[in-house]
Structures are given as C-alpha cells and as structure tokens.
Design a protein around this motif. Sequence first.
Motif, PDB file in Angstrom:
ATOM      1  N   UNK A  60     -23.271   6.426  17.563  1.00 56.88           N
ATOM      2  CA  UNK A  60     -22.142   5.841  16.864  1.00 56.88           C
ATOM      3  C   UNK A  60     -21.803   6.626  15.618  1.00 56.88           C
ATOM      4  N   UNK A  61     -20.590   6.363  15.099  1.00 57.55           N
ATOM      5  CA  UNK A  61     -20.144   7.045  13.896  1.00 57.55           C
ATOM      6  C   UNK A  61     -19.538   6.015  12.948  1.00 57.55           C
ATOM      7  N   UNK A  62     -20.160   5.877  11.814  1.00 59.13           N
ATOM      8  CA  UNK A  62     -19.666   4.909  10.832  1.00 59.13           C
ATOM      9  C   UNK A  62     -18.261   5.280  10.369  1.00 59.13           C
ATOM     10  N   UNK A  63     -17.997   6.579  10.226  1.00 55.86           N
ATOM     11  CA  UNK A  63     -16.682   7.027   9.772  1.00 55.86           C
ATOM     12  C   UNK A  63     -15.601   6.650  10.787  1.00 55.86           C
ATOM     13  N   UNK A  64     -15.873   6.899  12.076  1.00 56.94           N
ATOM     14  CA  UNK A  64     -14.895   6.578  13.120  1.00 56.94           C
ATOM     15  C   UNK A  64     -14.648   5.076  13.190  1.00 56.94           C
ATOM     16  N   UNK A  65     -15.698   4.308  13.100  1.00 55.98           N
ATOM     17  CA  UNK A  65     -15.554   2.856  13.172  1.00 55.98           C
ATOM     18  C   UNK A  65     -14.723   2.324  12.002  1.00 55.98           C
ATOM     19  N   UNK A  66     -14.934   2.907  10.814  1.00 49.06           N
ATOM     20  CA  UNK A  66     -14.148   2.489   9.649  1.00 49.06           C
ATOM     21  C   UNK A  66     -12.676   2.847   9.854  1.00 49.06           C
ATOM     22  N   UNK A  67     -12.431   4.054  10.376  1.00 52.02           N
ATOM     23  CA  UNK A  67     -11.048   4.501  10.574  1.00 52.02           C
ATOM     24  C   UNK A  67     -10.325   3.613  11.569  1.00 52.02           C
ATOM     25  N   UNK A  68     -10.957   3.347  12.754  1.00 51.43           N
ATOM     26  CA  UNK A  68     -10.230   2.572  13.750  1.00 51.43           C
ATOM     27  C   UNK A  68     -10.213   1.068  13.443  1.00 51.43           C
ATOM     28  N   UNK A  69     -10.901   0.663  12.389  1.00 50.77           N
ATOM     29  CA  UNK A  69     -10.784  -0.717  11.904  1.00 50.77           C
ATOM     30  C   UNK A  69      -9.732  -0.830  10.800  1.00 50.77           C
ATOM     31  N   UNK A  70      -9.756   0.107   9.875  1.00 52.97           N
ATOM     32  CA  UNK A  70      -8.864   0.031   8.722  1.00 52.97           C
ATOM     33  C   UNK A  70      -7.410   0.262   9.114  1.00 52.97           C
ATOM     34  N   UNK A  71      -7.152   1.266   9.965  1.00 52.04           N
ATOM     35  CA  UNK A  71      -5.767   1.585  10.320  1.00 52.04           C
ATOM     36  C   UNK A  71      -5.072   0.408  11.017  1.00 52.04           C
ATOM     37  N   UNK A  72      -5.642  -0.198  12.090  1.00 49.42           N
ATOM     38  CA  UNK A  72      -4.973  -1.378  12.672  1.00 49.42           C
ATOM     39  C   UNK A  72      -4.828  -2.534  11.685  1.00 49.42           C
ATOM     40  N   UNK A  73      -5.831  -2.698  10.815  1.00 47.59           N
ATOM     41  CA  UNK A  73      -5.751  -3.772   9.810  1.00 47.59           C
ATOM     42  C   UNK A  73      -4.555  -3.554   8.889  1.00 47.59           C
ATOM     43  N   UNK A  74      -4.366  -2.337   8.433  1.00 48.67           N
ATOM     44  CA  UNK A  74      -3.230  -2.042   7.551  1.00 48.67           C
ATOM     45  C   UNK A  74      -1.901  -2.225   8.280  1.00 48.67           C
ATOM     46  N   UNK A  75      -1.861  -1.860   9.556  1.00 49.91           N
ATOM     47  CA  UNK A  75      -0.633  -2.048  10.338  1.00 49.91           C
ATOM     48  C   UNK A  75      -0.297  -3.531  10.455  1.00 49.91           C
ATOM     49  N   UNK A  76      -1.325  -4.360  10.728  1.00 55.49           N
ATOM     50  CA  UNK A  76      -1.103  -5.808  10.849  1.00 55.49           C
ATOM     51  C   UNK A  76      -0.625  -6.387   9.512  1.00 55.49           C
ATOM     52  N   UNK A  77      -1.232  -5.963   8.407  1.00 58.38           N
ATOM     53  CA  UNK A  77      -0.814  -6.447   7.086  1.00 58.38           C
ATOM     54  C   UNK A  77       0.639  -6.061   6.820  1.00 58.38           C
ATOM     55  N   UNK A  78       1.000  -4.826   7.154  1.00 62.36           N
ATOM     56  CA  UNK A  78       2.374  -4.362   6.941  1.00 62.36           C
ATOM     57  C   UNK A  78       3.355  -5.211   7.745  1.00 62.36           C
ATOM     58  N   UNK A  79       3.043  -5.466   9.015  1.00 60.12           N
ATOM     59  CA  UNK A  79       3.932  -6.271   9.851  1.00 60.12           C
ATOM     60  C   UNK A  79       3.990  -7.717   9.358  1.00 60.12           C
ATOM     61  N   UNK A  80       2.869  -8.229   8.853  1.00 61.00           N
ATOM     62  CA  UNK A  80       2.849  -9.596   8.314  1.00 61.00           C
ATOM     63  C   UNK A  80       3.788  -9.715   7.115  1.00 61.00           C
ATOM     64  N   UNK A  81       3.688  -8.775   6.173  1.00 66.91           N
ATOM     65  CA  UNK A  81       4.551  -8.794   4.993  1.00 66.91           C
ATOM     66  C   UNK A  81       6.012  -8.662   5.411  1.00 66.91           C
ATOM     67  N   UNK A  82       6.271  -7.764   6.364  1.00 69.78           N
ATOM     68  CA  UNK A  82       7.637  -7.556   6.852  1.00 69.78           C
ATOM     69  C   UNK A  82       8.187  -8.833   7.474  1.00 69.78           C
ATOM     70  N   UNK A  83       7.371  -9.488   8.287  1.00 70.18           N
ATOM     71  CA  UNK A  83       7.799 -10.722   8.947  1.00 70.18           C
ATOM     72  C   UNK A  83       8.024 -11.837   7.927  1.00 70.18           C
ATOM     73  N   UNK A  84       7.139 -11.942   6.935  1.00 68.85           N
ATOM     74  CA  UNK A  84       7.277 -12.983   5.911  1.00 68.85           C
ATOM     75  C   UNK A  84       8.576 -12.795   5.130  1.00 68.85           C
ATOM     76  N   UNK A  85       8.898 -11.568   4.775  1.00 70.47           N
ATOM     77  CA  UNK A  85      10.148 -11.300   4.067  1.00 70.47           C
ATOM     78  C   UNK A  85      11.351 -11.647   4.928  1.00 70.47           C
ATOM     79  N   UNK A  86      11.269 -11.276   6.209  1.00 71.89           N
ATOM     80  CA  UNK A  86      12.371 -11.587   7.120  1.00 71.89           C
ATOM     81  C   UNK A  86      12.561 -13.083   7.302  1.00 71.89           C
ATOM     82  N   UNK A  87      11.448 -13.844   7.394  1.00 72.49           N
ATOM     83  CA  UNK A  87      11.537 -15.296   7.544  1.00 72.49           C
ATOM     84  C   UNK A  87      12.156 -15.934   6.315  1.00 72.49           C
ATOM     85  N   UNK A  88      11.762 -15.450   5.123  1.00 71.36           N
ATOM     86  CA  UNK A  88      12.323 -16.011   3.892  1.00 71.36           C
ATOM     87  C   UNK A  88      13.813 -15.733   3.780  1.00 71.36           C
TER      88      UNK A  88
END
Length: 310
Positions: A60-88
């Motif tokens: 296993x690779x700790x670096x790879x695991x961090x990368x493929x966890x952080x990037x999708x997390x940031x994408x989800x946060x971005x879409x959440x903020x975008x959706x919240x603004x659109x709903x408001x």
Amino acid sequence: MNTSSALDPQSPQARAIYDLGIVSTIVFVLIFVIVTGAIVYAIFRFRRREGDPDPKQFAGSERVEIIWTVIPFLIVIFLFVLTLRGMNRADPPPAPSPDLVVTGHQFWWQADYPASGAATANEIHIPTGKPLSVRLDSKDVLHEFWVPELARKMTTVPGQANHIWLQADKPGTYIGQCSEFCGTQHAWMRILVVADEPSKFEDWQRAQLQPSQRPTNDAGAKGLALFQTSTCINCHAIRGVTGADAGVAPDLTHVASRKQLGAGILENTPANMRLWLKSPQHIKPGALMPDFTFTDQQLDQLAEYLSSLQ
C-alpha cells in the motif's frame, strides 16, 4: 388541467437553476475526461510487453490513499457549495407576511388569505403572474404539500412553519397532492390550485368574503335549521350563520362553488353531497367526520341547503 410549465425562463429562479446545471455539467465533464484520460494513459503506459518482469508488488501507499481520498472529498464539497448557492437563489426567503397560509389536516387542506380574510378548503385560487409567499402549517401529523407543475415539495410540520413560493404564469387548474404518508386516507388528500387572471381572482376573493346565501326554499331552510341543531355546527364554519364559527373542519360558507368533495374523492354534485352526508366513513374510512343517523328526509334537506352555498 393545464400542462404548461409555470416557471418563467427569465426569472431569477430559472436562471439560478440554469447556471447550476451548466456549472455542474462542466464539472462532471471535466471529471469524466480526467478519469478516462488517466485510464487510457495507464492502459498504454503500463501495458505488459513480452519479456517484461512481473511488476513490483507493494502492500500500500499512504500518499496514494491520501490523494484518492482528498480529491473526491474536495469535489463533493465544491458541488455541495454550488448546489447550496443554487438552491438559495432558486428558492428566495419568504416575504415578511405570507400571501397564503395552507394548513394540512387529516385528510384535507385549509387555505387562508391573511390580507383579505378569505378562507377555503381543498381548492385554492391564485392570480396568474404573481409569485405568492405561502406559509405551510400542520394541525396533526406530517403532510407534504406538492403541486408538481408549480413548485417543489415541502413538508408541513406541526408547530413549525415552512415556506414555499407558488406562481402560475398561465390560467388553469393544477392538481396537487399530499406526498408524505399521513394516515389511511393519504391518497385522498388532494388539492386543486386554480390560477385565474388577476381581475377574475379578485372577483373570486370578493365572493368568498360574502356571507353565506340564505335558503330560498323550505327544504333549504329546514336543512339550515338541522345544521344549527346537529353536531355539524361544532366543527364547520359558515359565515353568516349564528354560532357557526368553528375551524375544526372545512369552511362551508361557499362549499357548493368548489369542484370536489372530501379533498378529491367525489365530484361536487347535489347527489354526491347527499351521499357524502349519509356515509362519510364508507366513502372515506378514517376521515374525522363520523357517520350520522340522519333520516332520508333530513339528508335531502341538509344536502339541499349545503348545495345552495355558492
């Protein structure tokens, strides 16, 4: 039923939804291109060739695991903020005072117009071309107000008011429904929203503010007397009738002007009015209106009176 969309394409709400759709589409296309590109690159870059040794194995690779966890997390946060603004943007805050108050009961809808004092049940009228701030209440359990062609769903919660904006740009009749299971007659808790031209709506509202019509014949007069001396008067209001000011059940002041009985279970005709009065528990089991022991003559008189209340 009018099947045209009630959302103005030039309204801020429509533009907010459009902008959200465009940005979301761009984000998803970019994700698709990046992921697909990475897969294609890996296929050609790391394909096995004749004579190549087996790939080096690692646990296993700790670096790879961090990368493929952080990037999708940031994408989800971005879409959440975008959706919240659109709903408001798509659902503005309510007006300081509501134009319409809709209250859910088992199993019918009460509609009150605070500015004028008009009240009705199961069939509400609105003027075309005007956004209405609607407060949603409940007297008993959770209900959900939903008129698909005019607005999104919104739950009515006992003790907690919710709000929604309602607008129809074209005249017509729009069918609504309680879309959250609230008891045995949940399926027969329908509402009609009638969108009128503004002048016609004002005429309707003035008519609703008038007291009930006095009986014009002997049968109707006896029906009124029966209403006043039976338990009907303990639940229903009829403006202009002494003592008939209860708000437990639908307001009957102009009941004959409505298209339906029992929140949509029967067409509003004199024959169906008599049928409803005779055996409401047979027609709509679980409704709070009990069966009475009226004689045939009393049923004729009461139906005659209520069917005259235009």
